[in-house]
Design a protein around this motif. Structure first.
Motif, PDB file in Angstrom:
ATOM      1  N   ALA A  37       0.839  -1.196   0.000  1.00  8.79           N
ATOM      2  CA  ALA A  37       0.000   0.000   0.000  1.00  8.79           C
ATOM      3  C   ALA A  37       0.870   1.241   0.000  1.00  8.79           C
ATOM      4  N   THR A  38       0.408   2.241  -0.733  1.00  5.74           N
ATOM      5  CA  THR A  38       1.013   3.564  -0.718  1.00  5.74           C
ATOM      6  C   THR A  38      -0.108   4.566  -0.502  1.00  5.74           C
ATOM      7  N   VAL A  39       0.092   5.476   0.436  1.00  5.10           N
ATOM      8  CA  VAL A  39      -0.893   6.510   0.729  1.00  5.10           C
ATOM      9  C   VAL A  39      -0.203   7.861   0.560  1.00  5.10           C
ATOM     10  N   GLU A  40      -0.804   8.710  -0.261  1.00  6.48           N
ATOM     11  CA  GLU A  40      -0.255  10.041  -0.501  1.00  6.48           C
ATOM     12  C   GLU A  40      -1.207  11.085   0.057  1.00  6.48           C
ATOM     13  N   LEU A  41      -0.657  12.102   0.704  1.00  6.29           N
ATOM     14  CA  LEU A  41      -1.453  13.208   1.241  1.00  6.29           C
ATOM     15  C   LEU A  41      -1.192  14.448   0.395  1.00  6.29           C
ATOM     16  N   TYR A  42      -2.279  15.061  -0.072  1.00  6.44           N
ATOM     17  CA  TYR A  42      -2.202  16.237  -0.939  1.00  6.44           C
ATOM     18  C   TYR A  42      -2.855  17.439  -0.279  1.00  6.44           C
ATOM     19  N   TYR A  43      -2.312  18.591  -0.604  1.00  2.00           N
ATOM     20  CA  TYR A  43      -2.939  19.877  -0.295  1.00  2.00           C
ATOM     21  C   TYR A  43      -3.060  20.567  -1.645  1.00  2.00           C
ATOM     22  N   GLY A  44      -4.301  20.686  -2.140  1.00  2.00           N
ATOM     23  CA  GLY A  44      -4.484  21.159  -3.517  1.00  2.00           C
ATOM     24  C   GLY A  44      -3.870  20.140  -4.462  1.00  2.00           C
ATOM     25  N   SER A  45      -3.064  20.590  -5.397  1.00  7.00           N
ATOM     26  CA  SER A  45      -2.429  19.656  -6.324  1.00  7.00           C
ATOM     27  C   SER A  45      -1.017  19.280  -5.869  1.00  7.00           C
ATOM     28  N   THR A  46      -0.619  19.733  -4.684  1.00  8.42           N
ATOM     29  CA  THR A  46       0.735  19.487  -4.185  1.00  8.42           C
ATOM     30  C   THR A  46       0.759  18.278  -3.255  1.00  8.42           C
ATOM     31  N   LYS A  47       1.594  17.304  -3.610  1.00  4.25           N
ATOM     32  CA  LYS A  47       1.761  16.141  -2.739  1.00  4.25           C
ATOM     33  C   LYS A  47       2.651  16.545  -1.576  1.00  4.25           C
ATOM     34  N   ARG A  48       2.150  16.363  -0.342  1.00  4.89           N
ATOM     35  CA  ARG A  48       2.897  16.778   0.851  1.00  4.89           C
ATOM     36  C   ARG A  48       3.643  15.617   1.500  1.00  4.89           C
ATOM     37  N   TYR A  49       3.026  14.438   1.502  1.00  5.39           N
ATOM     38  CA  TYR A  49       3.642  13.287   2.152  1.00  5.39           C
ATOM     39  C   TYR A  49       3.278  12.021   1.385  1.00  5.39           C
ATOM     40  N   THR A  50       4.157  11.028   1.478  1.00  6.24           N
ATOM     41  CA  THR A  50       3.880   9.678   1.001  1.00  6.24           C
ATOM     42  C   THR A  50       4.146   8.731   2.163  1.00  6.24           C
TER      43      THR A  50
ATOM     44  N   GLN B  31       0.355  -5.086 -10.018  1.00  7.60           N
ATOM     45  CA  GLN B  31      -0.612  -4.180 -10.631  1.00  7.60           C
ATOM     46  C   GLN B  31      -1.141  -3.192  -9.592  1.00  7.60           C
ATOM     47  N   ALA B  32      -1.056  -1.890  -9.908  1.00  7.99           N
ATOM     48  CA  ALA B  32      -1.529  -0.844  -8.996  1.00  7.99           C
ATOM     49  C   ALA B  32      -3.040  -0.671  -9.135  1.00  7.99           C
ATOM     50  N   ILE B  33      -3.718  -0.588  -7.999  1.00 10.49           N
ATOM     51  CA  ILE B  33      -5.155  -0.376  -7.950  1.00 10.49           C
ATOM     52  C   ILE B  33      -5.386   0.912  -7.170  1.00 10.49           C
ATOM     53  N   GLY B  34      -6.054   1.880  -7.779  1.00  9.06           N
ATOM     54  CA  GLY B  34      -6.318   3.150  -7.124  1.00  9.06           C
ATOM     55  C   GLY B  34      -7.730   3.227  -6.583  1.00  9.06           C
ATOM     56  N   PHE B  35      -7.935   4.107  -5.645  1.00 13.58           N
ATOM     57  CA  PHE B  35      -9.235   4.378  -5.053  1.00 13.58           C
ATOM     58  C   PHE B  35      -9.605   5.821  -5.364  1.00 13.58           C
ATOM     59  N   PRO B  36     -10.858   6.204  -5.140  1.00 13.56           N
ATOM     60  CA  PRO B  36     -11.194   7.628  -5.296  1.00 13.56           C
ATOM     61  C   PRO B  36     -10.440   8.445  -4.249  1.00 13.56           C
ATOM     62  N   ASN B  37     -10.295   9.723  -4.483  1.00 14.69           N
ATOM     63  CA  ASN B  37      -9.672  10.590  -3.490  1.00 14.69           C
ATOM     64  C   ASN B  37     -10.530  10.623  -2.235  1.00 14.69           C
ATOM     65  N   PHE B  38      -9.861  10.690  -1.081  1.00 21.96           N
ATOM     66  CA  PHE B  38     -10.541  10.760   0.209  1.00 21.96           C
ATOM     67  C   PHE B  38     -10.225  12.113   0.843  1.00 21.96           C
ATOM     68  N   TYR B  39     -11.262  12.882   1.151  1.00 21.76           N
ATOM     69  CA  TYR B  39     -11.128  14.249   1.640  1.00 21.76           C
ATOM     70  C   TYR B  39     -11.217  14.272   3.164  1.00 21.76           C
ATOM     71  N   VAL B  40     -10.235  14.891   3.793  1.00 23.18           N
ATOM     72  CA  VAL B  40     -10.093  14.894   5.253  1.00 23.18           C
ATOM     73  C   VAL B  40     -11.272  15.615   5.905  1.00 23.18           C
ATOM     74  N   THR B  41     -11.848  14.963   6.914  1.00 21.00           N
ATOM     75  CA  THR B  41     -12.928  15.563   7.696  1.00 21.00           C
ATOM     76  C   THR B  41     -12.557  15.722   9.164  1.00 21.00           C
ATOM     77  N   GLU B  42     -11.602  14.918   9.653  1.00 22.27           N
ATOM     78  CA  GLU B  42     -11.273  14.953  11.083  1.00 22.27           C
ATOM     79  C   GLU B  42      -9.836  14.494  11.298  1.00 22.27           C
ATOM     80  N   VAL B  43      -9.122  15.208  12.169  1.00 21.62           N
ATOM     81  CA  VAL B  43      -7.737  14.856  12.525  1.00 21.62           C
ATOM     82  C   VAL B  43      -7.629  14.854  14.041  1.00 21.62           C
ATOM     83  N   ASN B  44      -7.128  13.757  14.594  1.00 22.22           N
ATOM     84  CA  ASN B  44      -6.928  13.658  16.040  1.00 22.22           C
ATOM     85  C   ASN B  44      -5.501  13.209  16.319  1.00 22.22           C
TER      86      ASN B  44
END
Length: 179
Positions: A10-23, A82-95
């Motif tokens: 698994a690879t998870v990328e965090l974006y702010y706008g079109s800028t990738k901030r973390y992988t 083979q890479a399988i992508g998911f829809p983008n997930f938009y942040v609603t809560e951070v703890n």
């Protein structure tokens, strides 16, 4: 996940706008994540269309910052090369748990947010078909809209009927209710 028969990375990328901030990968601070389908179980349609993404990261040094509701995740699984992508997930809560250094972040796909919008703001001018309505909603929300059917005649019958006055709605219903 590794086994004799398969390996899933698994690879998870965090974006702010079109800028990738973390992988994040299994080799760094990624502790775990889940992708769940949620919905109103009393309804036949729409039960599996919303997906929730929960991720847990270990961040003792507080190196991950400024995760806001303006951020979103891209999730990729690699199965058998083979890479399988998911829809983008938009942040609603951070703890953040200061004792354990764990970040717990909840996010949803775009369909989750459709309950906030009224269909009257999205419906095209009559006459229109259900296909036209779904296309108008997806265009305004910045989503893709595909129609799948095993029988082309069924797709024509169900989605392409033209309604001279539009579908039977008042316009105050949420987009989610219509979907």
């Amino acid at each position: 996940i590794a086994s004799k028969n398969r390996q899933i990375d698994a690879t998870v990328e965090l974006y702010y706008g079109s800028t990738k901030r973390y992988t994040f990968t299994k080799n760094d601070i990624l502790k775990s994540f889940t992708i769940d389908r949620i919905g109103d179980m009393s309804k036949f349609f729409g039960f599996t269309v919303i997906q929730r993404f929960n991720i847990h990261l270990i961040d003792f040094g507080r190196t991950i910052d400024n995760i806001t509701t303006d951020c979103y995740f891209k999730v990729f699984l690699t199965v058998g090369g083979q890479a399988i992508g998911f829809p983008n997930f938009y942040v609603t809560e951070v703890n953040r748990d200061e004792k354990t250094g764990e970040l717990s972040i909840t996010s949803y796909d775009k369909l989750y947010f459709t309950s906030q919008y009224k269909i009257g703001d999205y419906a095209p001018e009559p006459p229109y078909s259900p296909r036209d309505l779904m296309k108008a909603i997806s265009d305004k929300m910045g989503m893709s809209c595909d129609f799948l059917a095993s029988d082309e005649d069924l797709a024509q019958t169900v989605f392409d009927n033209l309604y001279p006055q539009g579908i039977n709605i008042e316009g105050t219903e949420s987009v989610r209710d219509i979907l």
